[in-house]
Write an enzyme that holds these catalytic residues in place. Structure first.
Site: not given
Ligand code: AMP
Length: 287
Positions: A57, A166, A172, A204, A206
């Site tokens: 992020h 990301g 997505q 992630s 998760r």
């Molecule tokens: P999330 O909070 O998991 O919904 O992700 C929010 C944003 O962060 C989304 O655009 C994801 O694709 C991006 N994102 C999550 N993990 C990563 C990562 N390892 N590298 C780059 N972007 C990420």
């Protein structure tokens, strides 16, 4: 770090930046540095997230900074993209830790309540076809409608010049590009590369669910995808590595996510270990 929880508050701050007077902000003069034709006003970038922030992020925020003088990070665990049996309730939430993780690179956190985003009587769903079809949708049928609806709402609320997503969530990203093109929203969508742990595991929120033994197995996914020539063999390799089940491994056209064609290709996978579902993807350079 300024945190607002209302759409009205977000709009007031963005308007002040655009006016270049810093009224509702920190008194800093607008930078007007990216030649956006709004003399004195700042360009604004939005980075939508669900919180539980990690270096992935933070890298999106750094990418956003290159495009705009002001960066808004939204933090909202969006209930409509979770099915009833999924992890909405246990999804990690810690706004203060997230604010600390962002540090000075972010001008504003927009952290609305569910009620602010979905007030009583809410009855609109944004449904994107095309790149939504297949892959994630085969296993999470409501997912992209939830994502498209909340992202459309966030974009209209903030009306940024740029929004950063990301490549980790490759399907997505293509769905959001389609959405923004189809609605002719005047917003540039920037995709940012996947940030990985030392063993290549895509970062992630998760990953926090993984037990130590599972964490070692999780780190195999990126290696298997990188070495893959054939999705069927890669699926078997994931099972052999210790994944409990594989939702899909597929090679697709990188943009439409339809059948692979002569253009750029992507290999995408989703697999489960313990109670955790992991996804990854990368360029597929083979014939
Ligand atoms: P999330 O909070 O998991 O919904 O992700 C929010 C944003 O962060 C989304 O655009 C994801 O694709 C991006 N994102 C999550 N993990 C990563 C990562 N390892 N590298 C780059 N972007 C990420």
């Amino acid at each position: 770090m300024k945190i607002v929880d209302s759409i009205a508050g977000l709009r007031a701050q963005v308007a002040a930046w655009r006016a270049g007077d810093g009224r509702a902000g920190d008194g800093r003069a607008g930078d007007g540095r990216v030649g956006n034709g709004r003399v004195g006003g700042d360009r604004v970038a939005l980075v939508p997230t669900m919180g539980a922030l990690h270096e992935g992020h933070v890298s999106l925020v750094e990418a956003a900074r290159k495009h705009a003088g002001r960066v808004v990070v939204s933090i909202f665990v969006n209930p409509t993209q979770f099915a009833p049996h999924e992890d909405f309730d246990r999804y990690p939430r810690d706004l203060q830790a997230d604010a600390a993780k962002l540090g000075g690179g972010t001008d504003l956190i927009f952290a609305p309540t569910v009620r602010e985003m979905y007030p009583d009587g809410f009855a609109t769903t944004v449904s994107v076809g095309g790149p939504s079809e297949g892959l994630e949708t085969d296993f999470r049928p409501h997912f992209f409608a939830g994502v498209a609806t909340v992202v459309a709402k966030l974009l209209v609320a903030a009306m940024p010049d740029v929004a950063v997503f990301g490549e980790k969530d490759w399907q997505q990203l293509q769905v959001i590009r389609r959405l923004v093109a189809d609605l002719a929203l005047p917003i540039e969508i920037v995709g940012a590369p996947i940030m990985r742990e030392a063993d290549g595991l895509a970062m992630s929120s998760r990953n926090a669910y993984l037990k130590p033994g599972e964490r070692a197995v999780a780190g195999r996914m990126n290696v298997i995808l990188r070495e893959a020539r054939d999705p069927g063999a890669a699926k078997q390799a994931l099972l052999d590595a210790g994944f409990d089940s594989v939702d899909y491994v597929a090679v697709r056209d990188a943009i439409t996510l339809g059948p692979a064609s002569s253009g750029p290709k992507r290999i995408l996978a989703a697999a489960r270990i313990g109670g955790t579902r992991l996804i990854d993807n990368m360029e597929f350079a083979h014939a």
